[in-house]
Design a protein around this motif. Structure first.
Motif, mmCIF file in Angstrom:
data_model
loop_
_atom_site.group_PDB
_atom_site.id
_atom_site.type_symbol
_atom_site.label_atom_id
_atom_site.label_comp_id
_atom_site.label_asym_id
_atom_site.label_seq_id
_atom_site.Cartn_x
_atom_site.Cartn_y
_atom_site.Cartn_z
ATOM 1 N N UNK A 111 0.867 -1.178 0.000
ATOM 2 C CA UNK A 111 0.000 0.000 0.000
ATOM 3 C C UNK A 111 0.902 1.226 0.000
ATOM 4 N N UNK A 112 0.764 2.041 -1.028
ATOM 5 C CA UNK A 112 1.570 3.257 -1.135
ATOM 6 C C UNK A 112 0.798 4.384 -0.441
ATOM 7 N N UNK A 113 1.390 4.940 0.599
ATOM 8 C CA UNK A 113 0.655 5.881 1.453
ATOM 9 C C UNK A 113 1.521 7.065 1.860
ATOM 10 N N UNK A 114 0.868 8.176 2.169
ATOM 11 C CA UNK A 114 1.629 9.318 2.706
ATOM 12 C C UNK A 114 1.812 9.182 4.225
ATOM 13 N N UNK A 115 1.318 8.102 4.805
ATOM 14 C CA UNK A 115 1.505 7.750 6.231
ATOM 15 C C UNK A 115 0.989 8.819 7.194
ATOM 16 N N UNK A 116 -0.136 9.432 6.819
ATOM 17 C CA UNK A 116 -0.783 10.360 7.757
ATOM 18 C C UNK A 116 -2.069 9.750 8.332
ATOM 19 N N UNK A 117 -2.389 8.527 7.878
ATOM 20 C CA UNK A 117 -3.575 7.821 8.384
ATOM 21 C C UNK A 117 -3.128 6.387 8.674
ATOM 22 N N UNK A 118 -3.515 5.855 9.838
ATOM 23 C CA UNK A 118 -3.106 4.482 10.155
ATOM 24 C C UNK A 118 -4.290 3.537 10.061
ATOM 25 N N UNK A 119 -4.055 2.294 9.582
ATOM 26 C CA UNK A 119 -5.127 1.303 9.719
ATOM 27 C C UNK A 119 -5.267 0.924 11.185
ATOM 28 N N UNK A 120 -6.419 0.390 11.556
ATOM 29 C CA UNK A 120 -6.615 -0.118 12.911
ATOM 30 C C UNK A 120 -6.122 -1.572 12.892
ATOM 31 N N UNK A 121 -4.891 -1.807 13.366
ATOM 32 C CA UNK A 121 -4.289 -3.133 13.266
ATOM 33 C C UNK A 121 -4.961 -4.150 14.185
ATOM 34 N N UNK A 122 -5.674 -3.685 15.223
ATOM 35 C CA UNK A 122 -6.370 -4.647 16.097
ATOM 36 C C UNK A 122 -7.640 -5.152 15.436
ATOM 37 N N UNK A 123 -8.369 -4.208 14.864
ATOM 38 C CA UNK A 123 -9.624 -4.573 14.207
ATOM 39 C C UNK A 123 -9.360 -5.300 12.887
ATOM 40 N N UNK A 143 3.709 21.201 1.596
ATOM 41 C CA UNK A 143 2.616 20.986 2.556
ATOM 42 C C UNK A 143 3.095 21.473 3.925
ATOM 43 N N UNK A 144 2.184 21.866 4.779
ATOM 44 C CA UNK A 144 2.531 22.251 6.152
ATOM 45 C C UNK A 144 3.072 21.042 6.918
ATOM 46 N N UNK A 145 4.104 21.240 7.732
ATOM 47 C CA UNK A 145 4.739 20.138 8.470
ATOM 48 C C UNK A 145 3.706 19.349 9.276
ATOM 49 N N UNK A 146 2.859 20.047 10.010
ATOM 50 C CA UNK A 146 1.950 19.310 10.905
ATOM 51 C C UNK A 146 0.890 18.510 10.132
ATOM 52 N N UNK A 147 0.683 18.834 8.890
ATOM 53 C CA UNK A 147 -0.259 18.038 8.089
ATOM 54 C C UNK A 147 0.425 16.821 7.476
ATOM 55 N N UNK A 148 1.726 16.969 7.138
ATOM 56 C CA UNK A 148 2.378 15.901 6.362
ATOM 57 C C UNK A 148 3.204 14.924 7.205
ATOM 58 N N UNK A 149 3.574 15.306 8.454
ATOM 59 C CA UNK A 149 4.384 14.396 9.281
ATOM 60 C C UNK A 149 3.612 14.015 10.544
ATOM 61 N N UNK A 150 3.239 12.757 10.654
ATOM 62 C CA UNK A 150 2.502 12.252 11.813
ATOM 63 C C UNK A 150 3.336 11.124 12.410
ATOM 64 N N UNK A 151 4.226 11.483 13.318
ATOM 65 C CA UNK A 151 5.213 10.506 13.790
ATOM 66 C C UNK A 151 4.588 9.285 14.470
ATOM 67 N N UNK A 152 3.513 9.502 15.240
ATOM 68 C CA UNK A 152 2.904 8.346 15.925
ATOM 69 C C UNK A 152 2.339 7.351 14.916
ATOM 70 N N UNK A 153 1.804 7.878 13.838
ATOM 71 C CA UNK A 153 1.221 7.003 12.805
ATOM 72 C C UNK A 153 2.334 6.226 12.096
ATOM 73 N N UNK A 154 3.419 6.919 11.768
ATOM 74 C CA UNK A 154 4.561 6.256 11.113
ATOM 75 C C UNK A 154 5.064 5.115 12.005
ATOM 76 N N UNK A 155 5.230 5.412 13.296
ATOM 77 C CA UNK A 155 5.747 4.387 14.223
ATOM 78 C C UNK A 155 4.783 3.217 14.337
ATOM 79 N N UNK A 156 3.514 3.508 14.383
ATOM 80 C CA UNK A 156 2.510 2.454 14.510
ATOM 81 C C UNK A 156 2.522 1.531 13.288
ATOM 82 N N UNK A 157 2.623 2.113 12.112
ATOM 83 C CA UNK A 157 2.650 1.295 10.888
ATOM 84 C C UNK A 157 3.928 0.446 10.876
ATOM 85 N N UNK A 158 5.074 1.065 11.162
ATOM 86 C CA UNK A 158 6.352 0.331 11.107
ATOM 87 C C UNK A 158 6.386 -0.797 12.143
ATOM 88 N N UNK A 159 5.796 -0.542 13.314
ATOM 89 C CA UNK A 159 5.809 -1.558 14.382
ATOM 90 C C UNK A 159 4.922 -2.763 14.019
#
Ligand code: SF4
Length: 234
Positions: A111-123, A143-159
């Motif tokens: 899935x090619x994504x901008x990584x600003x939205x995370x799937x719900x991995x539990x559901x 793009x504005x930094x706060x719109x394009x970089x969501x560190x918690x989402x990136x970490x959640x996807x990578x984990x």
């Protein structure tokens, strides 16, 4: 609405060779969904290089397909044992609706994504088998930094989805930005040259080659731009 009735706006479905990132070279069936939560005005005159899957002016070209209709298209190509690549636009807008496809497809899914939205991995646990190509936008997207970089989402996807990787579009020295985004996330980092034409790509490629070499990043070319320029569906 029952999940069986859900529809997804699809800009195009096509069979091609993956031209970028970790699975470059693999025969792949691409599903390009319509709509994005960003606009990336920094990428060329029209902004995003997939403007026809983002700009609402092109919405009339998108087809609202059910999962069954998408499966029917995919089945035509299964004899080639392709990878499935869900791209956009931003597929993250439809993580719920896409899940039946993730459950059904037997093969490599990216899935090619901008990584600003995370799937719900539990559901939706089978998203863990997907390789998320996280193309987090840098300042060159304008793009504005706060719109394009969501560190918690990136970490959640990578984990959760361990086959994931980063994919950055580069046209200048952006090491600090990449460090900031990838800090504490141990997955491969691919850099590729910015450009929506062969000429732009080739102008930026030597710099990106050197940039990768000096920083230990992986270089990714963009085969489809090199071969086909701005042509769609290739
Ligand atoms: S995030 Fe990707 S699809 Fe969305 S506007 Fe930016 S380049 Fe286009």
């Amino acid at each position: 609405m029952e999940s069986g009735e859900w529809r997804i706006p699809v800009s195009e479905i096509f069979y091609s060779i993956q031209g970028e990132g970790k699975y470059a070279g693999n025969p792949s069936l691409f599903i390009r969904v319509g709509g994005c939560n960003l606009t990336c005005p920094g990428f060329g005159k029209r902004g995003c290089d997939s403007y026809y899957a983002v700009d609402k002016k092109y919405k009339s070209e998108w087809k609202n397909l059910s999962i069954e209709e998408i499966k029917k298209e995919i089945k035509k190509y299964l004899k080639f044992k392709p990878d499935l690549v869900i791209t956009g636009g931003e597929p993250g807008l439809y993580f719920d609706r896409l899940y039946p496809l993730i459950e059904w497809f037997r093969g490599n899914i990216t899935i090619e994504t901008n990584a600003t939205i995370s799937p719900d991995f539990e559901k939706y646990p089978l998203y863990k088998k997907v390789a998320f190509a996280m193309s987090v936008k840098l300042s060159n997207s304008k793009e504005e930094y706060k719109k394009r970089v969501k560190k918690e989402i990136i970490k959640n996807i990578a984990k959760n989805a361990k086959r994931s990787f980063f994919k950055f579009v580069i046209d200048r020295y952006l090491k600090e930005e990449i460090d900031d985004i990838t800090e504490g996330v141990d997955i491969p980092i691919y850099c590729m040259p910015l450009g929506s034409t062969k000429e732009e790509l080739e102008k930026n490629a030597p710099f990106v080659f050197d940039f990768c070499l000096k920083n230990g990043y992986r270089y990714s070319d963009r085969l489809h731009i090199r071969l086909f320029g701005k042509k769609r569906g290739v």
